[in-house]
Write an enzyme that holds these catalytic residues in place. Structure first.
Site, short mmCIF file in Angstrom:
data_model
loop_
_atom_site.label_atom_id
_atom_site.label_comp_id
_atom_site.label_asym_id
_atom_site.label_seq_id
_atom_site.Cartn_x
_atom_site.Cartn_y
_atom_site.Cartn_z
N LYS A 1 -2.14 -9.00 -6.98
CA LYS A 1 -2.93 -8.91 -5.74
C LYS A 1 -2.50 -7.61 -5.04
CE LYS A 1 -5.11 -9.64 -1.89
NZ LYS A 1 -4.98 -8.22 -1.48
N PRO A 2 -3.29 -6.53 -5.22
CA PRO A 2 -2.92 -5.28 -4.53
C PRO A 2 -3.31 -5.34 -3.06
CG PRO A 2 -4.95 -4.98 -5.80
CD PRO A 2 -4.54 -6.42 -5.99
N CYS B 1 10.36 1.48 2.44
CA CYS B 1 11.33 0.53 3.01
C CYS B 1 12.78 0.98 2.82
CB CYS B 1 11.10 -0.90 2.56
SG CYS B 1 10.49 -1.08 0.95
N TRP C 1 0.81 -1.22 0.00
CA TRP C 1 0.00 0.00 0.00
C TRP C 1 0.85 1.27 0.00
CZ3 TRP C 1 1.73 2.53 4.15
CH2 TRP C 1 2.17 1.77 5.24
N ASN C 2 2.16 1.17 0.23
CA ASN C 2 2.92 2.43 0.35
C ASN C 2 3.22 3.08 -1.00
OD1 ASN C 2 4.80 0.43 -0.22
ND2 ASN C 2 6.39 1.27 1.10
N GLU D 1 12.28 -1.74 12.10
CA GLU D 1 11.90 -0.83 11.01
C GLU D 1 10.78 0.09 11.52
OE1 GLU D 1 10.25 -2.75 7.52
OE2 GLU D 1 11.09 -1.20 6.25
N GLU E 1 11.07 -8.41 -2.03
CA GLU E 1 11.56 -7.07 -1.66
C GLU E 1 10.97 -6.81 -0.29
OE1 GLU E 1 11.56 -3.65 -0.76
OE2 GLU E 1 10.61 -2.90 -2.60
N GLY F 1 6.87 -6.34 0.64
CA GLY F 1 6.18 -6.22 1.93
C GLY F 1 7.12 -6.55 3.07
N SER F 2 6.56 -6.93 4.18
CA SER F 2 7.40 -7.11 5.37
C SER F 2 8.20 -8.42 5.29
CB SER F 2 6.52 -7.13 6.62
OG SER F 2 5.79 -8.35 6.64
#
Ligand code: SIN
Length: 487
Positions: free
Chosen positions: A182-183, A291, A158-159, A388, A257, A235-236
């Site tokens: 897949k958003p 990130c 979402w960022n 983070e 990533e 993502g995370s």
């Protein structure tokens, strides 16, 4: 079903799957809200496992014809898509700000970079070369060719909900792959709008599909499917590890990533004005939800006090507010829960001995606003330096010498981005060699663009996006050994 064309490109109530635009077969849906106000902005289908299987079949069918096109034909369609995105820049930027919260000026830049990935990879489509390797024996040829990996899937965050979609789609399409996107449930409208424009550009149905709904349920079907040959995820690190484990059963290719804990090292000989400007962008762009943004700011002890004062003055001057208002420089975080996390991070840092120079305090209950915050006197063992942050909190640490700061900068499981400010060329080279990171910005923080290989090492993931390395992620290598060629 043909998607209704709406001039503002907001596609409410429909996902793009099974070769068309439709609601979920089981009729379920979910709401999307504006992070600046908490108001609902629309509703989208929550796809069932059956819907996802339908999408996979459509992707497989589309792959046969898409991969058979000439690279130049794929490139032409992609260039038409690129043009349409730029023509609709303003409408797309408005959608991005509405669902994500970032200032409109940042959304416009994100739309430009989203389009740039498509143009760059349209050009790269025509440069997927092979090799002829000198043979070890007479009468033989060793020939290497590259082929699209097949049906692929992207899970996007979402960022950067526009540029992360095209950073994955563009190389996939250029290579001849089809893709299921897949958003994030928080920011799905911009992905649908981009794909609507891809369709208008002539990219055939089924080549790109957008799966909306629960990531967990959708990923269960994707990871078990032997038809889906590749997963690209941003993502995370925690979710990335789960996905790696899930996809082991079908041995998919993957690009990951993941999270970061970027050090920014400011040496005493740095151009301080440039470092301050860079740091402001690096820390507060997208309200710190990046990130690659500054997580640990190491400032040489001889300049630490002056640097902190100048940085605080700039942070306090930032204009905060809903991203759609003129002049706003920093918007809300994605959810009230994210803002509450910031309040917890600050409280914990103060408990562990950090000093609050500006910002801090409680988070708003019903929106994602949190003030730009600067903490000084942070030490490497504090939670704020180890985790983070993903928000507008700047953690200032000080250091005494080069060896020490290199050791501290590398003392993290992450290895995505890192940054150095110095005027000493030899030091810049030495330190950038020693940093265990996929990317190093030297007197520069704008490191992410279509021509450069974006990606990390260690628990920040593997694989690269952007650049010629990005398309390799969507190509399999075939080696042919031809014998019997002696006269
Ligand atoms: C990210 O935060 O995942 C991407 C940041 C960027 O491309 O600038």
């Amino acid at each position: 079903m043909q998607c209704p064309v709406d001039t503002n490109l907001m596609i409410n109530g429909l996902a793009c799957f099974g070769g068309g635009w439709q609601a979920a077969t089981e009729g379920q849906s979910f709401a999307v809200t504006n992070p600046a106000s908490g108001e609902k902005i629309g509703e989208l289908p929550k796809l069932s496992a059956g819907d996802v299987r339908t999408a996979i079949r459509a992707s497989e069918q589309a792959f046969a014809s898409w991969s058979a096109l000439l690279a130049a034909e794929r490139a032409q369609l992609m260039k038409a898509w690129h043009r349409l995105i730029l023509e609709n820049r303003e409408a797309l930027a408005q959608i991005l700000t509405l669902e994500q919260g970032k200032p409109l000026a940042e959304s416009r830049v994100e739309i430009d970079i989203s389009a740039a990935y498509i143009e760059w990879f349209a050009e790269e489509a025509r440069r997927v070369y092979g090799d002829v390797i000198p043979s070890p024996a007479r009468g033989r040829q060793t020939i290497v060719t590259q082929h699209p990996v097949g049906v692929t899937c992207a899970i996007t965050p979402w960022n950067f909900p526009a540029s992360m979609v095209t950073r994955k789609l563009a190389p996939a399409l250029a290579a001849g792959c089809t893709m299921l996107v897949k958003p994030s449930d928080r920011t799905p409208f911009i992905a649908l709008a981009l794909v609507r424009l891809a369709e208008a550009a002539g990219i055939p149905p089924g080549v790109i599909q957008v799966l909306t709904g629960s990531s967990r349920e959708i990923m269960r079907v994707i990871s078990d499917s032997p038809v889906v040959r590749k997963l690209s995820f941003t993502g995370s690190t925690a979710v990335g590890k789960d996905l790696i484990a899930q996809c082991a059963s079908t041995v998919k290719r993957m690009s990951m990533e993941l999270g970061g804990n970027a050090p920014v090292i400011i040496f005493a000989d740095a151009d301080i004005e440039a470092a301050l400007n860079g740091l402001m962008a690096l820390k507060f762009r997208n309200a710190g939800q990046t990130c690659v943004c500054a997580n640990r700011i190491f400032v040489h002890e001889s300049i630490a006090g002056d640097f902190a004062r100048a940085f605080v003055a700039r942070a306090e001057a930032l204009k905060s507010g809903p991203g759609g208002l003129p002049g706003v420089e920093i918007g809300p975080l994605i959810t009230p829960a994210a803002a509450a996390d910031m309040a917890r991070i600050v409280a914990r840092a103060l408990e562990q001995g950090a000093d609050l120079l500006t910002g801090g305090g409680e988070a708003s209950q019903d929106s994602g606003f949190y003030p730009p915050t600067v903490l000084a006197g942070v030490t490497p063992e504090m939670d704020v330096a180890r985790d983070e942050i993903f928000g507008p909190i700047a953690a200032l640490l000080s250091f005494t010498d080069e060896d020490e700061v290199i050791r501290l900068a590398n003392d993290t499981p992450y290895g995505l981005a890192s940054y150095i400010y110095t005027r000493d060329l030899a030091r810049a080279w030495r330190v950038s060699e020693a940093l265990q990171y996929g990317m190093v910005g030297i007197n520069e923080v704008a490191i992410s663009n279509e021509v450069a290989p974006f990606g990390g090492v260690k628990e920040s993931g593997f694989g690269r996006e952007g650049s010629r390395y990005g398309i390799a992620e969507y190509l399999d290598i075939k080696y042919r050994c031809m014998g019997g060629l002696s006269a």
